[in-house]
Design an enzyme around this catalytic site. Structure first.
Site, PDB file in Angstrom:
ATOM      1  N   ARG A   1      47.076  86.402  33.931  1.00  0.00           N
ATOM      2  CA  ARG A   1      46.934  85.104  33.247  1.00  0.00           C
ATOM      3  C   ARG A   1      45.647  85.012  32.433  1.00  0.00           C
ATOM      4  O   ARG A   1      45.060  83.934  32.331  1.00  0.00           O
ATOM      5  CB  ARG A   1      46.985  83.945  34.253  1.00  0.00           C
ATOM      6  CG  ARG A   1      48.342  83.730  34.872  1.00  0.00           C
ATOM      7  CD  ARG A   1      49.273  83.003  33.920  1.00  0.00           C
ATOM      8  NE  ARG A   1      50.633  82.989  34.427  1.00  0.00           N
ATOM      9  CZ  ARG A   1      51.161  81.993  35.100  1.00  0.00           C
ATOM     10  NH1 ARG A   1      50.461  80.928  35.325  1.00  0.00           N
ATOM     11  NH2 ARG A   1      52.398  82.067  35.533  1.00  0.00           N
TER      12      ARG A   1
ATOM     13  N   ARG B   1      48.457  76.353  20.825  1.00  0.00           N
ATOM     14  CA  ARG B   1      49.667  75.888  21.496  1.00  0.00           C
ATOM     15  C   ARG B   1      49.972  74.406  21.233  1.00  0.00           C
ATOM     16  O   ARG B   1      51.027  73.926  21.643  1.00  0.00           O
ATOM     17  CB  ARG B   1      49.541  76.129  23.002  1.00  0.00           C
ATOM     18  CG  ARG B   1      49.933  77.529  23.497  1.00  0.00           C
ATOM     19  CD  ARG B   1      51.458  77.765  23.465  1.00  0.00           C
ATOM     20  NE  ARG B   1      52.194  76.586  23.917  1.00  0.00           N
ATOM     21  CZ  ARG B   1      52.325  76.214  25.183  1.00  0.00           C
ATOM     22  NH1 ARG B   1      51.845  76.956  26.124  1.00  0.00           N
ATOM     23  NH2 ARG B   1      52.971  75.116  25.501  1.00  0.00           N
TER      24      ARG B   1
ATOM     25  N   TYR C   1      63.643  81.089  41.507  1.00  0.00           N
ATOM     26  CA  TYR C   1      63.698  80.009  40.498  1.00  0.00           C
ATOM     27  C   TYR C   1      65.141  79.579  40.226  1.00  0.00           C
ATOM     28  O   TYR C   1      65.440  78.393  40.103  1.00  0.00           O
ATOM     29  CB  TYR C   1      63.018  80.438  39.199  1.00  0.00           C
ATOM     30  CG  TYR C   1      61.513  80.380  39.287  1.00  0.00           C
ATOM     31  CD1 TYR C   1      60.848  79.161  39.419  1.00  0.00           C
ATOM     32  CD2 TYR C   1      60.738  81.536  39.265  1.00  0.00           C
ATOM     33  CE1 TYR C   1      59.460  79.094  39.516  1.00  0.00           C
ATOM     34  CE2 TYR C   1      59.351  81.483  39.359  1.00  0.00           C
ATOM     35  CZ  TYR C   1      58.724  80.263  39.494  1.00  0.00           C
ATOM     36  OH  TYR C   1      57.358  80.198  39.593  1.00  0.00           O
TER      37      TYR C   1
ATOM     38  N   ARG D   1      45.581  78.729  29.578  1.00  0.00           N
ATOM     39  CA  ARG D   1      44.859  77.463  29.446  1.00  0.00           C
ATOM     40  C   ARG D   1      43.357  77.528  29.689  1.00  0.00           C
ATOM     41  O   ARG D   1      42.652  76.595  29.343  1.00  0.00           O
ATOM     42  CB  ARG D   1      45.501  76.418  30.363  1.00  0.00           C
ATOM     43  CG  ARG D   1      46.808  75.896  29.784  1.00  0.00           C
ATOM     44  CD  ARG D   1      47.556  75.034  30.759  1.00  0.00           C
ATOM     45  NE  ARG D   1      48.015  75.833  31.880  1.00  0.00           N
ATOM     46  CZ  ARG D   1      48.727  75.365  32.898  1.00  0.00           C
ATOM     47  NH1 ARG D   1      49.034  74.097  32.957  1.00  0.00           N
ATOM     48  NH2 ARG D   1      49.124  76.169  33.867  1.00  0.00           N
TER      49      ARG D   1
ATOM     50  N   ASP E   1      56.851  85.027  29.458  1.00  0.00           N
ATOM     51  CA  ASP E   1      56.995  84.480  30.806  1.00  0.00           C
ATOM     52  C   ASP E   1      58.135  85.197  31.507  1.00  0.00           C
ATOM     53  O   ASP E   1      59.037  85.719  30.836  1.00  0.00           O
ATOM     54  CB  ASP E   1      57.255  82.973  30.770  1.00  0.00           C
ATOM     55  CG  ASP E   1      57.049  82.365  32.152  1.00  0.00           C
ATOM     56  OD1 ASP E   1      55.895  82.074  32.502  1.00  0.00           O
ATOM     57  OD2 ASP E   1      58.033  82.235  32.916  1.00  0.00           O
TER      58      ASP E   1
HETATM   59  O1  CP3 Z   1      48.028  86.210  30.448  1.00  0.00           O
HETATM   60  C1  CP3 Z   1      49.082  86.515  31.062  1.00  0.00           C
HETATM   61  O2  CP3 Z   1      49.091  86.813  32.260  1.00  0.00           O
HETATM   62  C2  CP3 Z   1      50.363  86.659  30.250  1.00  0.00           C
HETATM   63  C3  CP3 Z   1      51.281  85.634  30.284  1.00  0.00           C
HETATM   64  C4  CP3 Z   1      52.112  85.220  31.472  1.00  0.00           C
HETATM   65  C5  CP3 Z   1      52.618  83.894  31.583  1.00  0.00           C
HETATM   66  N1  CP3 Z   1      53.467  83.849  32.647  1.00  0.00           N
HETATM   67  C6  CP3 Z   1      52.302  82.812  30.646  1.00  0.00           C
HETATM   68  C7  CP3 Z   1      52.441  81.425  31.112  1.00  0.00           C
HETATM   69  C8  CP3 Z   1      52.614  85.947  32.555  1.00  0.00           C
HETATM   70  C9  CP3 Z   1      52.362  87.403  32.940  1.00  0.00           C
HETATM   71  C10 CP3 Z   1      53.467  85.074  33.282  1.00  0.00           C
HETATM   72  C11 CP3 Z   1      54.249  85.484  34.452  1.00  0.00           C
HETATM   73  C12 CP3 Z   1      54.760  84.463  35.364  1.00  0.00           C
HETATM   74  N2  CP3 Z   1      55.384  83.281  35.062  1.00  0.00           N
HETATM   75  C13 CP3 Z   1      54.781  84.610  36.775  1.00  0.00           C
HETATM   76  C14 CP3 Z   1      54.266  85.817  37.505  1.00  0.00           C
HETATM   77  C15 CP3 Z   1      52.784  85.812  37.589  1.00  0.00           C
HETATM   78  C16 CP3 Z   1      52.227  84.851  38.601  1.00  0.00           C
HETATM   79  O3  CP3 Z   1      51.440  83.983  38.187  1.00  0.00           O
HETATM   80  O4  CP3 Z   1      52.528  84.991  39.782  1.00  0.00           O
HETATM   81  C17 CP3 Z   1      55.365  83.466  37.318  1.00  0.00           C
HETATM   82  C18 CP3 Z   1      55.578  83.169  38.777  1.00  0.00           C
HETATM   83  C19 CP3 Z   1      55.764  82.633  36.229  1.00  0.00           C
HETATM   84  C20 CP3 Z   1      56.446  81.317  36.285  1.00  0.00           C
HETATM   85  C21 CP3 Z   1      55.590  80.281  35.664  1.00  0.00           C
HETATM   86  N3  CP3 Z   1      55.529  80.059  34.307  1.00  0.00           N
HETATM   87  C22 CP3 Z   1      54.636  79.435  36.290  1.00  0.00           C
HETATM   88  C23 CP3 Z   1      54.372  79.363  37.773  1.00  0.00           C
HETATM   89  C24 CP3 Z   1      54.001  78.704  35.275  1.00  0.00           C
HETATM   90  C25 CP3 Z   1      52.832  77.734  35.403  1.00  0.00           C
HETATM   91  C26 CP3 Z   1      53.233  76.321  35.414  1.00  0.00           C
HETATM   92  C27 CP3 Z   1      52.039  75.460  35.036  1.00  0.00           C
HETATM   93  O5  CP3 Z   1      52.089  74.816  33.982  1.00  0.00           O
HETATM   94  O6  CP3 Z   1      51.042  75.440  35.803  1.00  0.00           O
HETATM   95  C28 CP3 Z   1      54.581  79.096  34.052  1.00  0.00           C
HETATM   96  C29 CP3 Z   1      54.176  78.644  32.705  1.00  0.00           C
HETATM   97  C30 CP3 Z   1      53.261  79.557  32.002  1.00  0.00           C
HETATM   98  N4  CP3 Z   1      53.480  80.881  31.824  1.00  0.00           N
HETATM   99  C31 CP3 Z   1      52.040  79.200  31.386  1.00  0.00           C
HETATM  100  C32 CP3 Z   1      51.522  80.373  30.807  1.00  0.00           C
HETATM  101  C33 CP3 Z   1      50.256  80.528  29.991  1.00  0.00           C
HETATM  102  C34 CP3 Z   1      51.441  77.802  31.340  1.00  0.00           C
HETATM  103  C35 CP3 Z   1      52.177  76.980  30.333  1.00  0.00           C
HETATM  104  C36 CP3 Z   1      51.344  76.440  29.223  1.00  0.00           C
HETATM  105  O7  CP3 Z   1      50.252  76.952  28.912  1.00  0.00           O
HETATM  106  O8  CP3 Z   1      51.832  75.482  28.617  1.00  0.00           O
END
Ligand code: CP3
Length: 353
Positions: A36, A49, A160, A40, A85
Site C-alpha cells: 500500500r 484521485r 469478499y 491515501r 485492486d
Molecule cells: O500500493 C499498493 O499496495 C498497490 C495498490 C493496492 C490496492 N489494493 C489499492 C487500494 C493493492 C496491492 C491492493 C490489494 C488489496 N485490496 C488487498 C490485499 C492487500 C491487503 O491490504 O491485505 C485487499 C484485501 C484489498 C481489498 C480492499 N480494497 C480494501 C480492504 C480496501 C480499503 C478500503 C478502505 O477504503 O479503507 C480497498 C480499496 C483500496 N485499494 C484503496 C487503495 C489505494 C483505498 C481506496 C481509495 O484510495 O479510495
C-alpha cells in the site's frame, strides 16, 4: 556477479536487488518497498484521485501509471507495486461490485449457491486490455526499477464474494466451505483461474515479480487451510511458473500457516508483523526468501525506537537466504510519508555496511 546500481538507467530490472533477493542471490543492500505504498498516505495521490472512483481509476492506464510511480519518485523504494485492486479482475469478468470509500469491496449479490457461479466466468486477457497497457507504460517509465504485479488469492477473493463485503469472522465463507465442499471447490477453482490469469497478464506485459495476496487466510486453522485453500493458491501461483518471474505469497495473521504457505509454490513468503522474522525463517525451512515485517503502526512511534526495530528486522532478515524489507501489512492512510522515506534511507544505509 553483483547487481548493477539502480541509478544506471539501462540496467535490467531482472538484475535489481529486489529480484535478486527473491531469487536468493547476493545483494549489495536490502531492497525495500511497502505494501500500500501508493494510496491515501500521499497528498499527490489524494490530489489525482479527486472526483475519480477507485475502480474507474484502476481502468485508466495513464492514472494507474502516475499513481504507481508516485511512491517510487517520493521514497526511492526498490520496486513499484502496480496500482490496482484484488477485485479488479472480478469486476472485469462482470461481477457486480464496487469499492466503497472507507469500507472496501462490496458485492451486490453474494455468492452462496451453484447458480451464482454462472456470474463468475473465466478471465481472458481480452477482459483486461487496460492492465496490459498500464503495465507496458510503467515498465518503460520505470527502467531498472522492477514492477510487482499482484492478484488476490482464491480464499480472500471468495471471502469478499461469499460475505458480500469485508468480514471480521468470515462466517458465511466458512459455512459454505464446510456445508457444501463441492461448491466451495468449484468456486475456488474458478477464482484460482482468475487469479492466475491476472498474474499472467501482468507478467507477460513486463512485470518482474508477482505477489499473491491472501490477506484474510489467517482466519483459518491449518487443517482447513490444507484441505480447502492451499491447492487453489498453488494453482494460481502455478499459472506463472513457466515465466521467469519470482513469486511472493503473503497473508495476515499467518504465524500458524507459514510452513504450509511455503508449499504453495512461491519463492518468497511475506511475513505478518506478529511473527519474529527469525521464527518465520525457522518455520518455513531452508530455501525461502522472506519479506517483511515492520508493524505499520510503529511508523507512528518516535524515530529512535522505530529505527531500532528497523535494524532488528534487517539483522533478522540475514537468517534467510534472501530478505525484502517491507511492512507486516499495508501502510495506514494517516501515516506521515516522510517517515516512510526515512525508513527506506535507513534500511539502505544499515544494510550496505
Ligand atoms: O500500493 C499498493 O499496495 C498497490 C495498490 C493496492 C490496492 N489494493 C489499492 C487500494 C493493492 C496491492 C491492493 C490489494 C488489496 N485490496 C488487498 C490485499 C492487500 C491487503 O491490504 O491485505 C485487499 C484485501 C484489498 C481489498 C480492499 N480494497 C480494501 C480492504 C480496501 C480499503 C478500503 C478502505 O477504503 O479503507 C480497498 C480499496 C483500496 N485499494 C484503496 C487503495 C489505494 C483505498 C481506496 C481509495 O484510495 O479510495
Amino acid at each position: 556477479m553483483t547487481a548493477a546500481p539502480a541509478t544506471d538507467p539501462t540496467a535490467d530490472p531482472a538484475d535489481s536487488a529486489l529480484v535478486r533477493a527473491a531469487r536468493r542471490l547476493p545483494v549489495e543492500r536490502t531492497p525495500v518497498w511497502f505494501m500500500r505504498q501508493a494510496g491515501r498516505s500521499l497528498p499527490e495521490y489524494r490530489e489525482v484521485r479527486q472526483g475519480v472512483a477507485m475502480l474507474d481509476s484502476c481502468m485508466r492506464p495513464d492514472l494507474v501509471a502516475e499513481i504507481t510511480m508516485q511512491p517510487v519518485r517520493r521514497h526511492g523504494v526498490d520496486a513499484a507495486i502496480f496500482f490496482s485492486d484484488i477485485v479488479v479482475p472480478l469486476k472485469a469478468v462482470g461481477v457486480d461490485l464496487d469499492i466503497v470509500p472507507g469500507v472496501g469491496p462490496v458485492v451486490a449479490e453474494p455468492v452462496r449457491r451453484w447458480a451464482d457461479l454462472d456470474r463468475i466466468p473465466e478471465l481472458t486477457p481480452e477482459h483486461v486490455p487496460y492492465i496490459t497497457e498500464a503495465v507496458r507504460l510503467l515498465v518503460a517509465e520505470l527502467g531498472p526499477t522492477p514492477l510487482i504485479g499482484f492478484a488476490g488469492a482464491p480464499f480472500t477473493l471468495a471471502s469478499y464474494l461469499v460475505e458480500g463485503g469485508p468480514s471480521k469472522n468470515h462466517e458465511h465463507t466458512k459455512a459454505l466451505m464446510h456445508g457444501d465442499p463441492a461448491l466451495w471447490e468449484a468456486l475456488c477453482g474458478r477464482l484460482a483461474q482468475i487469479s492466475g490469469a491476472f498474474l499472467r497478464v501482468q507478467a507477460l506485459a513486463g512485470a518482474s515479480v508477482v505477489q499473491l495476496f491472501d490477506s484474510w487466510v489467517g482466519a483459518l486453522q491449518r487443517s482447513d487451510y490444507s484441505r480447502f485453500v492451499l491447492p487453489h493458491s498453488r494453482t494460481a501461483l502455478a499459472a506463472v511458473a513457466d515465466l521467469d518471474v519470482p513469486r511472493i505469497h503473503f497473508g495476515v495473521g499467518t504465524g500458524e500457516l507459514l510452513a504450509l504457505m511455503g508449499s504453495a509454490g512461491a519463492d518468497v513468503v511475506g511475513v505478518d508483523y506478529r511473527v519474529e522474522l527469525t521464527d518465520a525463517v525457522e518455520r518455513l525451512g531452508p530455501g525461502f526468501a522472506v519479506q517483511g515485517n515492520l508493524d505499520p503502526a510503529l511508523l507512528f512511534a518516535p524515530w529512535e525506537p522505530l529505527a531500532a526495530r528497523v535494524e532488528e528486522i534487517v539483522r533478522a532478515g540475514r537468517s534467510a537466504p534472501g530478505h525484502i524489507f517491507n511492512l507486516g501489512h499495508g501502510v495506514l492512510p494517516s501515516t506521515d510519508p516522510d517517515v516512510l522515506t526515512r525508513v527506506v534511507e535507513h534500511v539502505h544505509a544499515i544494510s550496505s555496511q
